[in-house]
Write a protein that holds these residues in place. Structure first.
Motif, PDB file in Angstrom:
ATOM      1  N   ASN A 125       0.830  -1.209   0.000  1.00 12.58           N
ATOM      2  CA  ASN A 125       0.000   0.000   0.000  1.00 12.58           C
ATOM      3  C   ASN A 125       0.865   1.261   0.000  1.00 12.58           C
ATOM      4  O   ASN A 125       0.569   2.233  -0.711  1.00 12.58           O
ATOM      5  CB  ASN A 125      -0.927   0.006   1.216  1.00 12.58           C
ATOM      6  N   TYR A 182      -3.525  -6.685 -13.189  1.00 13.51           N
ATOM      7  CA  TYR A 182      -2.245  -6.581 -12.488  1.00 13.51           C
ATOM      8  C   TYR A 182      -1.873  -7.813 -11.673  1.00 13.51           C
ATOM      9  O   TYR A 182      -0.736  -7.914 -11.216  1.00 13.51           O
ATOM     10  CB  TYR A 182      -2.260  -5.364 -11.562  1.00 13.51           C
ATOM     11  N   VAL A 195       0.451   2.473 -18.406  1.00 11.28           N
ATOM     12  CA  VAL A 195       0.710   3.072 -17.091  1.00 11.28           C
ATOM     13  C   VAL A 195       1.060   4.540 -17.263  1.00 11.28           C
ATOM     14  O   VAL A 195       1.851   4.915 -18.117  1.00 11.28           O
ATOM     15  CB  VAL A 195       1.861   2.336 -16.370  1.00 11.28           C
ATOM     16  N   SER A 245       3.326   1.285  -9.741  1.00  6.65           N
ATOM     17  CA  SER A 245       2.379   0.272 -10.236  1.00  6.65           C
ATOM     18  C   SER A 245       2.991  -1.105 -10.015  1.00  6.65           C
ATOM     19  O   SER A 245       4.127  -1.347 -10.427  1.00  6.65           O
ATOM     20  CB  SER A 245       2.084   0.490 -11.724  1.00  6.65           C
ATOM     21  N   SER A 299      -1.092  -6.226  -5.462  1.00  9.31           N
ATOM     22  CA  SER A 299      -1.031  -5.708  -6.828  1.00  9.31           C
ATOM     23  C   SER A 299      -1.821  -4.409  -6.951  1.00  9.31           C
ATOM     24  O   SER A 299      -2.637  -4.059  -6.100  1.00  9.31           O
ATOM     25  CB  SER A 299      -1.586  -6.736  -7.813  1.00  9.31           C
ATOM     26  N   SER A 300      -1.579  -3.701  -8.038  1.00  5.91           N
ATOM     27  CA  SER A 300      -2.368  -2.507  -8.346  1.00  5.91           C
ATOM     28  C   SER A 300      -3.747  -2.927  -8.852  1.00  5.91           C
ATOM     29  O   SER A 300      -4.020  -4.105  -9.097  1.00  5.91           O
ATOM     30  CB  SER A 300      -1.642  -1.657  -9.398  1.00  5.91           C
ATOM     31  N   SER A 301      -4.610  -1.954  -9.015  1.00  4.52           N
ATOM     32  CA  SER A 301      -5.976  -2.209  -9.486  1.00  4.52           C
ATOM     33  C   SER A 301      -6.114  -1.743 -10.936  1.00  4.52           C
ATOM     34  O   SER A 301      -5.466  -0.783 -11.356  1.00  4.52           O
ATOM     35  CB  SER A 301      -6.985  -1.475  -8.601  1.00  4.52           C
ATOM     36  N   LYS A 341       2.284   1.780  -3.459  1.00  7.12           N
ATOM     37  CA  LYS A 341       1.275   2.243  -4.416  1.00  7.12           C
ATOM     38  C   LYS A 341       0.904   3.701  -4.166  1.00  7.12           C
ATOM     39  O   LYS A 341       0.582   4.433  -5.107  1.00  7.12           O
ATOM     40  CB  LYS A 341       0.047   1.328  -4.362  1.00  7.12           C
TER      41      LYS A 341
END
Length: 390
Positions: free
Chosen positions: A129, A163, A187, A137, A156-158, A132
């Protein structure tokens, strides 16, 4: 995409086989060839992790595609457990930094490859977290049956379907390569400049995972905290995130309120059962005081992972890992809920005790000179002697 700072974060734990390492190298080389390495295009960094993070090379160390590929061919893997949390902390604090090659105003992308779940789920989620929030990413690629899908999606990213990837074996890595390249090319930099996210003064950062020690460490151990936790304790100006008010484990209630008050279990409880115990920022609202546990069916006596890969039976008795062991090595560590009661017996002149043993264990009977004894499939089962027959 014109420019990209890309870092590979590779699991190098005990479970990897020689061919798995080759497949990871081939995957990286193919991805690099598709993206293109040059001074004004993609820069690549590589790190591995087991019990600790290990640098292979920083961003921009190798300026050409051929030199990056040559460095990947020569790289070595370590040996140990899977501590993804420490790897993500190193990624954030060391890899994506200006002194180590991170370019301003260039998108940051990390590709995390692992074949298991982290030994510290809370730290993994926390540092994912935090990374991010800085605009990094994160692609998460899980390989094999020991991967935790929930953990993979949380780091992972959203959106997760773009991802986070789970594949059967390392030979399937080429199946996710094209999708990963396509998503990487879309990205973009976050609306807020990465360099402006933190308002901390230079040098104002924590050298430890300070939240696990609680606020009392700032006053009870002020000297230690002023060096290790200056940001957490407010000894310098900066911003830090409150830990989420949630439980990493879904079954904290099964461990009982004792885990919240025992000093030897405090760090484990802070990381895994923060909401249940009512630790900061959940102070005043412990779920253990208001939540009635739902009726559950007896758990099947089997393990969720190959427990031999995690240090043998020492994990069953180490206070730091007992919670994890109970959740993942239920049979291996002898936590099965079904027990058989063996009554005391008399054999000749021998008064033999009764036993309470897991149903997987059996009593073995010798001749008339010996009392029967329990025998279990593996060491580590909980065996209890009851009162001898008199």
């Amino acid at each position: 995409m014109d420019k990209l700072d890309l870092i590979f974060v590779l699991d190098s734990s005990n479970s990897l086989q020689p061919n798995d390492k080759k497949e990871m190298k081939d995957f990286m080389k193919k991805l690099i060839e598709n993206l293109g390495v040059a001074d004004n295009k993609t820069h690549v960094g590589v790190m591995t992790f087991d019990d600790s993070p290990n640098l292979v090379f920083h961003l921009g160390t190798h300026k050409t595609q051929s030199s990056v590929i040559a460095a990947i061919d020569k790289m070595k893997f370590g040996y140990g457990a899977t501590d993804t949390g420490k790897a993500l902390k190193y990624l954030k604090e060391e890899m994506f930094t200006k002194p180590n090659g991170d370019r301003p105003h260039v998108p940051n992308v990390a590709v995390v490859l692992t074949d298991g779940f982290s030994k510290d789920a809370y730290a993994t989620q926390y540092y994912a977290n935090e990374s991010k929030k800085l605009g990094i990413s994160i692609f998460a690629v899980g390989v094999g049956p020991s991967v935790d899908p929930g953990e993979l999606k949380s780091l992972s990213s959203s959106p997760a379907d773009q991802y986070a990837f789970i594949i059967h074996s390392f030979s399937d890595l080429d199946k996710v390569g094209d999708q990963l390249v396509n998503t990487t090319c879309s990205v973009r930099l976050p609306n807020t400049s990465i360099t402006a996210v933190s308002t901390a003064k230079p040098g104002c950062y924590d050298r430890k995972d300070c939240m696990v020690y609680g606020e009392d460490v700032c006053t009870d151990y002020a000297g230690w905290s002023s060096y290790h936790c200056p940001l957490w304790c407010g000894f310098c100006n900066g911003t830090t995130s409150q830990p989420p008010c949630l439980d990493i484990l879904p079954n904290c209630v099964e461990y009982g309120g004792d885990i919240c008050t025992r000093p030897d279990l405090r760090i484990w409880a802070l990381r895994h059962c923060r909401a249940y115990c009512g630790f900061s920022p959940c102070i005043g609202t412990p779920t253990r005081a208001t939540t009635t546990p739902k009726p559950t069916t007896p758990r099947v006596c089997q393990d969720r992972v190959n427990c031999e890969h995690y240090g043998g039976h020492s994990i069953c008795h180490d206070e730091k890992y007992k919670g994890w062991a109970k959740d993942n090595c239920y049979s291996y560590c002898g936590y099965c809920v079904e027990y058989a009661i063996i009554p005391p017996t008399t054999i000749g002149n021998l008064h033999c005790p009764g036993w309470k043993i897991p149903s997987e264990c059996k009593m073995t009977y010798g001749d008339a000179t010996c009392c029967p004894m329990p025998k279990c499939p593996t060491p580590g089962y909980n065996l209890t002697v009851t009162k001898p027959h008199l």
